[in-house]
Design an enzyme around this catalytic site. Structure first.
Site, PDB file in Angstrom:
ATOM      1  N   ASN A  24       0.806  -1.219   0.000  1.00 52.83           N
ATOM      2  CA  ASN A  24       0.000   0.000   0.000  1.00 52.83           C
ATOM      3  C   ASN A  24       0.841   1.273   0.000  1.00 52.83           C
ATOM      4  O   ASN A  24       0.304   2.373  -0.084  1.00 52.83           O
ATOM      5  CB  ASN A  24      -0.979  -0.017   1.180  1.00 52.83           C
ATOM      6  CG  ASN A  24      -2.067  -1.058   0.968  1.00 52.83           C
ATOM      7  OD1 ASN A  24      -2.213  -1.584  -0.144  1.00 52.83           O
ATOM      8  ND2 ASN A  24      -2.820  -1.361   2.005  1.00 52.83           N
ATOM      9  N   ARG A  92      -8.127  -1.424  -7.107  1.00 53.78           N
ATOM     10  CA  ARG A  92      -8.624  -0.149  -6.598  1.00 53.78           C
ATOM     11  C   ARG A  92      -7.609   0.987  -6.862  1.00 53.78           C
ATOM     12  O   ARG A  92      -7.966   2.111  -7.171  1.00 53.78           O
ATOM     13  CB  ARG A  92      -8.856  -0.313  -5.093  1.00 53.78           C
ATOM     14  CG  ARG A  92      -9.135   0.931  -4.329  1.00 53.78           C
ATOM     15  CD  ARG A  92     -10.575   1.306  -4.386  1.00 53.78           C
ATOM     16  NE  ARG A  92     -10.819   2.532  -3.653  1.00 53.78           N
ATOM     17  CZ  ARG A  92     -11.938   3.213  -3.713  1.00 53.78           C
ATOM     18  NH1 ARG A  92     -12.925   2.809  -4.479  1.00 53.78           N
ATOM     19  NH2 ARG A  92     -12.095   4.317  -3.015  1.00 53.78           N
ATOM     20  N   PRO A 122     -16.721   4.156  -3.056  1.00 58.53           N
ATOM     21  CA  PRO A 122     -16.823   5.226  -4.054  1.00 58.53           C
ATOM     22  C   PRO A 122     -15.498   5.991  -4.215  1.00 58.53           C
ATOM     23  O   PRO A 122     -14.574   5.812  -3.417  1.00 58.53           O
ATOM     24  CB  PRO A 122     -17.911   6.138  -3.490  1.00 58.53           C
ATOM     25  CG  PRO A 122     -17.955   5.866  -2.034  1.00 58.53           C
ATOM     26  CD  PRO A 122     -17.451   4.474  -1.821  1.00 58.53           C
ATOM     27  N   ASP A 124     -15.704   9.457  -4.787  1.00 59.18           N
ATOM     28  CA  ASP A 124     -16.159  10.852  -4.732  1.00 59.18           C
ATOM     29  C   ASP A 124     -15.158  11.793  -4.068  1.00 59.18           C
ATOM     30  O   ASP A 124     -14.969  12.935  -4.509  1.00 59.18           O
ATOM     31  CB  ASP A 124     -17.521  10.931  -4.014  1.00 59.18           C
ATOM     32  CG  ASP A 124     -17.484  10.314  -2.615  1.00 59.18           C
ATOM     33  OD1 ASP A 124     -16.857   9.244  -2.458  1.00 59.18           O
ATOM     34  OD2 ASP A 124     -18.045  10.907  -1.682  1.00 59.18           O
ATOM     35  N   VAL A 327     -14.186   0.865   9.179  1.00 55.73           N
ATOM     36  CA  VAL A 327     -13.687   1.479   7.937  1.00 55.73           C
ATOM     37  C   VAL A 327     -14.490   1.019   6.719  1.00 55.73           C
ATOM     38  O   VAL A 327     -14.907   1.842   5.901  1.00 55.73           O
ATOM     39  CB  VAL A 327     -12.176   1.187   7.743  1.00 55.73           C
ATOM     40  CG1 VAL A 327     -11.659   1.821   6.462  1.00 55.73           C
ATOM     41  CG2 VAL A 327     -11.386   1.689   8.947  1.00 55.73           C
ATOM     42  N   ARG A 399      -2.003 -11.158  -4.394  1.00 53.25           N
ATOM     43  CA  ARG A 399      -1.998  -9.713  -4.694  1.00 53.25           C
ATOM     44  C   ARG A 399      -1.186  -8.950  -3.671  1.00 53.25           C
ATOM     45  O   ARG A 399      -0.664  -7.880  -3.968  1.00 53.25           O
ATOM     46  CB  ARG A 399      -3.432  -9.171  -4.642  1.00 53.25           C
ATOM     47  CG  ARG A 399      -4.284  -9.595  -5.799  1.00 53.25           C
ATOM     48  CD  ARG A 399      -5.636  -8.966  -5.699  1.00 53.25           C
ATOM     49  NE  ARG A 399      -5.495  -7.509  -5.645  1.00 53.25           N
ATOM     50  CZ  ARG A 399      -6.485  -6.658  -5.562  1.00 53.25           C
ATOM     51  NH1 ARG A 399      -7.712  -7.097  -5.521  1.00 53.25           N
ATOM     52  NH2 ARG A 399      -6.276  -5.365  -5.529  1.00 53.25           N
TER      53      ARG A 399
HETATM   54  N1  EPU Z   1     -14.299   6.396   0.723  1.00 58.52           N
HETATM   55  C1  EPU Z   1     -15.335   7.127   0.198  1.00 58.52           C
HETATM   56  N2  EPU Z   1     -15.067   7.921  -0.889  1.00 58.52           N
HETATM   57  C2  EPU Z   1     -13.835   8.007  -1.453  1.00 58.52           C
HETATM   58  C3  EPU Z   1     -12.779   7.256  -0.889  1.00 58.52           C
HETATM   59  C4  EPU Z   1     -13.051   6.445   0.211  1.00 58.52           C
HETATM   60  O1  EPU Z   1     -16.469   7.070   0.676  1.00 58.52           O
HETATM   61  O2  EPU Z   1     -13.661   8.749  -2.437  1.00 58.52           O
HETATM   62  C5  EPU Z   1     -14.571   5.512   1.892  1.00 58.52           C
HETATM   63  C6  EPU Z   1     -14.333   4.033   1.573  1.00 58.52           C
HETATM   64  O3  EPU Z   1     -15.458   3.440   0.959  1.00 58.52           O
HETATM   65  C7  EPU Z   1     -14.016   3.454   2.934  1.00 58.52           C
HETATM   66  C8  EPU Z   1     -13.311   4.615   3.644  1.00 58.52           C
HETATM   67  O4  EPU Z   1     -13.638   5.808   2.900  1.00 58.52           O
HETATM   68  O5  EPU Z   1     -15.195   3.152   3.615  1.00 58.52           O
HETATM   69  C9  EPU Z   1     -11.793   4.487   3.716  1.00 58.52           C
HETATM   70  O6  EPU Z   1     -11.276   4.195   2.434  1.00 58.52           O
HETATM   71  P1  EPU Z   1      -9.818   4.660   2.001  1.00 58.52           P
HETATM   72  O7  EPU Z   1      -9.958   5.632   0.882  1.00 58.52           O
HETATM   73  O8  EPU Z   1      -9.072   5.096   3.210  1.00 58.52           O
HETATM   74  O9  EPU Z   1      -9.224   3.316   1.457  1.00 58.52           O
HETATM   75  P2  EPU Z   1      -8.414   3.060   0.108  1.00 58.52           P
HETATM   76  O10 EPU Z   1      -7.499   4.182  -0.160  1.00 58.52           O
HETATM   77  O11 EPU Z   1      -9.358   2.632  -0.938  1.00 58.52           O
HETATM   78  C10 EPU Z   1      -6.393   1.899   1.297  1.00 58.52           C
HETATM   79  C11 EPU Z   1      -5.722   0.562   1.202  1.00 58.52           C
HETATM   80  C12 EPU Z   1      -6.650  -0.494   1.740  1.00 58.52           C
HETATM   81  C13 EPU Z   1      -6.951  -0.147   3.198  1.00 58.52           C
HETATM   82  C14 EPU Z   1      -7.556   1.260   3.305  1.00 58.52           C
HETATM   83  C15 EPU Z   1      -7.788   1.722   4.726  1.00 58.52           C
HETATM   84  C16 EPU Z   1      -4.291   0.822  -0.712  1.00 58.52           C
HETATM   85  C17 EPU Z   1      -3.935   0.436  -2.082  1.00 58.52           C
HETATM   86  N3  EPU Z   1      -5.389   0.296  -0.176  1.00 58.52           N
HETATM   87  O12 EPU Z   1      -7.591   1.790   0.527  1.00 58.52           O
HETATM   88  O13 EPU Z   1      -5.957  -1.728   1.669  1.00 58.52           O
HETATM   89  O14 EPU Z   1      -7.852  -1.070   3.729  1.00 58.52           O
HETATM   90  O15 EPU Z   1      -6.676   2.201   2.666  1.00 58.52           O
HETATM   91  O16 EPU Z   1      -6.612   1.668   5.457  1.00 58.52           O
HETATM   92  O17 EPU Z   1      -3.584   1.596  -0.088  1.00 58.52           O
HETATM   93  C18 EPU Z   1      -5.737  -4.048   1.629  1.00 58.52           C
HETATM   94  O18 EPU Z   1      -4.512  -3.879   1.543  1.00 58.52           O
HETATM   95  O19 EPU Z   1      -6.251  -5.180   1.833  1.00 58.52           O
HETATM   96  C19 EPU Z   1      -6.624  -2.894   1.472  1.00 58.52           C
HETATM   97  C20 EPU Z   1      -7.922  -3.011   1.219  1.00 58.52           C
END
Ligand code: EPU
Length: 419
Positions: A24, A92, A122, A124, A327, A399
């Site tokens: 990540n 993602r 999302p 957004d 989360v 992955r």
């Molecule tokens: N969210 C929104 N809108 C957005 C972005 C996020 O509503 O535009 C919500 C998500 O749906 C979620 C929350 O905000 O409920 C947090 O999501 P976040 O954006 O923090 O997660 P991410 O960037 O999509 C990264 C990691 C994930 C990890 C999360 C939280 C990477 C590539 N992925 O995801 O890793 O769970 O942060 O720490 O960095 C994993 O490695 O298994 C994994 C899923």
């Protein structure tokens, strides 16, 4: 999809595991490389996701070559501003390429990203941050088109909730913008600090505090050489595996400070967990009592990416533990699979689970991973069980876990991958 076959012997794991570079952290850094002239990334983990990121770089006209866990990345000129639907669907993190592609080409076109199915995910907040920095965005079905012909403009971005990805998108757009950007209420995961360290080496001017302040360069970045931070989720997964088998492990290249809440919980269960010269040491008892409650939340709290593995561990202990996932609304799919292996876990709603630990071990079974960390939880249960387990959809695990079969065999768990 392939499968793992694990011959569990209910013997404690023991030995040494070398923790690899963080998935990540490296994915946003690889995305940011689109804005750089060139970059060398050391400790770049050989994973399905880093290969997918290299394919996206190739699609955008950026060359990426892997050699001995280093990635050599270079922009040779030319290239395209569009990422295919197929590549976007692979993970993602494809959304993290939107801002860097637009910074280089003045526009970018991507499709809604794929990735682990953890409920609604999302984008957004990513798009709103980019609009604040002057991007014009239009969405048609699953296609997202972004125009920023004259580059991004600095501004004040306010996030209502914590998002790792949206914070990374905002940072990458802001470093090439004209003027100053302030990101209010950013996510604070160590992977974000690693992205900023990389960008600063490539010529960015980012200061991380309560608010992230970025003085935009008004142009693209130069060259950077960077060693990716150790994967704290991989380290946490092996710590939990040790605890689930009453084992003893040295995790080389692991940083305890990145997973302090996990280390504290394990100590509370009777494990010895110590930092020893760039390594984490764990010595776990065979029997343990579970804590009354565990809540996943953004950093520095207990990480959601360790919730399924921890749930697998709790089911082996004694006592009742309530697990709350705050989360992701859909990170519960490991539970029916763990129950198939003998756990007693009730899903109260999709985010609250009651783990009824009866001090009993898992039994071998045929189960299916629905996402990466669900797969990791099943690997832990299968390693702790006695007998041969089959875990379908092994590619989810590949992955995110570098050389997992080899690392497991070095600590006493026989694990094979069958395509
Ligand atoms: N969210 C929104 N809108 C957005 C972005 C996020 O509503 O535009 C919500 C998500 O749906 C979620 C929350 O905000 O409920 C947090 O999501 P976040 O954006 O923090 O997660 P991410 O960037 O999509 C990264 C990691 C994930 C990890 C999360 C939280 C990477 C590539 N992925 O995801 O890793 O769970 O942060 O720490 O960095 C994993 O490695 O298994 C994994 C899923």
């Amino acid at each position: 999809m392939g499968r793992f076959i694990i011959e569990g012997s209910s013997i404690p794991v023991s030995g040494e595991v070398k923790i690899g570079g963080a998935k990540n952290a490296v994915l946003p850094i690889m995305a940011a490389c689109v804005m750089c002239g060139s970059a060398v990334l050391h400790s770049c983990p050989p994973l399905l996701d880093t290969r997918a990121a290299a394919d996206i770089l190739g699609c955008l006209g950026v060359k990426c070559r892997f050699e001995n866990k280093s990635a050599f990345i270079e922009y040779p000129g030319g290239g395209s501003f569009e990422i295919s639907r197929e590549l976007c669907g692979k993970m993602r993190s494809s959304v993290l390429f939107l801002a860097p592609a637009a910074a280089r080409y003045g526009r970018a076109e991507i499709y809604l990203p794929g990735g682990c199915c953890l409920g609604k995910r999302p984008v957004d907040m990513h798009l709103k941050a980019l609009e604040t920095l002057g991007a014009k965005i239009s969405c048609e079905n699953d296609r997202i088109c972004l125009e920023a012909e004259n580059g991004f403009e600095g501004g004040d971005i306010y996030f209502d909730t914590s998002s790792v990805g949206a914070t990374e998108t905002a940072i990458t757009a802001a470093v090439t913008a004209r003027g100053r950007t302030r990101i209010h209420n950013p996510a604070r995961e160590p992977e974000i600090a690693d992205l900023c360290a990389f960008l600063n080496k490539a010529g960015a001017d980012i200061e991380m505090g309560e608010v992230i302040e970025i003085q935009g360069r008004g142009g693209l970045l130069g060259h950077a050489e960077h060693t990716v931070m150790p994967d704290r989720i991989e380290a946490g997964t092996y710590l939990i595996l040790a605890a689930a088998t009453g084992g003893e492990l040295f995790l080389k290249n692991a940083v305890g400070g990145h997973i302090s809440p996990l280390c504290e919980i394990l100590r509370g269960m009777g494990c010895i967990v110590e930092e020893r010269s760039k390594a984490l040491y764990i010595d776990a008892p065979r029997r343990f009592e579970v804590p009354p409650e565990i809540v996943s939340a953004p950093y520095p709290a207990f990480p959601t990416d360790l919730q399924p593995q921890m749930t697998a561990l709790l089911a082996k202990g004694s006592g009742l533990c309530m697990v709350r996932e705050t989360v992701f609304e859909g990170r519960y799919r490991h539970i029916p699979q763990l129950n198939k292996m003998g756990a007693d876990i009730a899903v109260i709603d999709n985010t609250d689970f009651a783990v009824n630990g009866r001090g009993k071990n898992y039994h071998a079974a045929e189960v299916t991973a629905s996402d990466l960390r669900c797969g990791a939880a099943l690997v832990i249960a299968a390693a702790a069980a006695k007998g041969e387990s089959t875990i379908h959809n092994a590619e989810y695990v590949l992955r995110g876990y570098e050389d997992i079969c080899k690392k497991m065999s070095l600590i006493g768990v026989k694990m094979r991958y069958r395509a």
